[in-house]
Each structure stands twice: as C-alpha cells, then as structure tokens.
Design a protein around this motif. Sequence first.
Motif, short mmCIF file in Angstrom:
data_model
loop_
_atom_site.label_atom_id
_atom_site.label_comp_id
_atom_site.label_asym_id
_atom_site.label_seq_id
_atom_site.Cartn_x
_atom_site.Cartn_y
_atom_site.Cartn_z
N UNK A 22 71.65 17.87 -68.70
CA UNK A 22 70.24 17.49 -68.73
C UNK A 22 69.50 18.24 -69.84
N UNK A 23 69.79 19.52 -69.97
CA UNK A 23 69.14 20.32 -71.00
C UNK A 23 69.56 19.88 -72.40
N UNK A 24 70.71 19.30 -72.54
CA UNK A 24 71.20 18.85 -73.83
C UNK A 24 70.73 17.44 -74.17
N UNK A 25 70.76 16.53 -73.22
CA UNK A 25 70.49 15.12 -73.48
C UNK A 25 69.00 14.80 -73.51
N UNK A 26 68.22 15.40 -72.64
CA UNK A 26 66.80 15.05 -72.55
C UNK A 26 66.05 15.27 -73.86
N UNK A 27 66.20 16.37 -74.57
CA UNK A 27 65.50 16.49 -75.86
C UNK A 27 65.91 15.42 -76.87
N UNK A 28 67.19 15.09 -76.92
CA UNK A 28 67.65 14.05 -77.84
C UNK A 28 67.11 12.68 -77.43
N UNK A 29 67.07 12.45 -76.15
CA UNK A 29 66.54 11.18 -75.65
C UNK A 29 65.04 11.08 -75.98
N UNK A 30 64.29 12.15 -75.81
CA UNK A 30 62.86 12.17 -76.15
C UNK A 30 62.65 11.96 -77.64
N UNK A 31 63.50 12.59 -78.46
CA UNK A 31 63.41 12.41 -79.91
C UNK A 31 63.67 10.96 -80.29
N UNK A 32 64.68 10.36 -79.71
CA UNK A 32 65.00 8.96 -80.01
C UNK A 32 63.87 8.02 -79.60
N UNK A 33 63.30 8.24 -78.42
CA UNK A 33 62.21 7.39 -77.96
C UNK A 33 60.97 7.57 -78.82
N UNK A 34 60.69 8.79 -79.26
CA UNK A 34 59.53 8.99 -80.13
C UNK A 34 59.74 8.34 -81.50
#
Length: 167
Positions: A9-21
């Motif tokens: 979760x700590x690894x994927x969530x920031x990348x997922x937020x970056x992709x969505x932004x």
Amino acid sequence: MTNPTLTFTQTVVPWLALGLSMIAGIIGTLSYRLAIQNHRELKGDEVLVPGILHNPTLSHPDHENCVLQTTIINKSKRKAYINGVQVFSKDNAEIDVNWSDRIDPYGNPEGSGAQIIAVVDAASVCIRRCDGKAFSDVRVEVMHSFDAKPMILIFDPLAGWQGYFAQ
C-alpha cells in the motif's frame, strides 16, 4: 517484520495518485483546448460589413455636406451593437460629432446624441458635425461589440466608387 500489505500500500498508492493526477492534467488541458476552439468558432462568424459613407439627400441642401450616412450589415446570427463613433480629419485631429441611427429632414440626429445602436440584420449610422462644416477626407472609427478594434471607414468625396474599392 513488516506487514506485506502495508508495504504494498505504501508503495502503490503514491504511484497511483501520481498517475491519476497526470490523467486529470491531460483531461484539463484537452478541455481547455476544446473551449478555446469553440470560442474561436463562435467568434468566427461575427462579421459586420460597412456600406459606403455618403452625404444623404436632405430637404435643405446646405445641410447635406455636414452629414455622413452609412449602412452596416450584420452577417452573424448574433446581434451586434455599435457603441461609439469617432471622426478624425486627415491630420488626425478629432472632429466633434453627434451620431444616431436616424436623422430628421435637416440632418440632425434624432434621439440622444451618443447612444447604442443595435444591429440585428442592418442598421443605418448617421453622423453630423457639431460645427456645421462640410466633411472632407475624414476617417470614421466605429466601435462595436464584435471586436475590440474599431471598424475604420474612409470618406473622400472626390474618390467615389474607386476610393471605396481601393481600401
């Protein structure tokens, strides 16, 4: 020992937020470009076509030379308005005038001196010098709602039709 779910979760969530932004930024940019394109298309058909400036025939012939008249045709589907008229001599000195969409038989503008003229299909613009002198070699600037720059008309009583087409 760390929990694998917490690490994931700590690894994927920031990348997922970056992709969505990034996707939101791309969509915003495309939306802005579409809005600009729509604005240009709407403004593209806003065209006012001026007629020839001429001295109208009045019941008192001495008054004809201090009055100019033209017809302005609206080629757009939207209504336009004329909100200002300025007249300049050949040496760029402003001439004091009254203007309206109609005149009396002596060439005096009817209604208020400076007003707004609505142009649905076509409108007449009548201009009278306040000092009563004859118009000669003047530049008329007509301010309207379709453009920030004024429409420029030239009156040269000696040029006739040739002067109109030479502009």
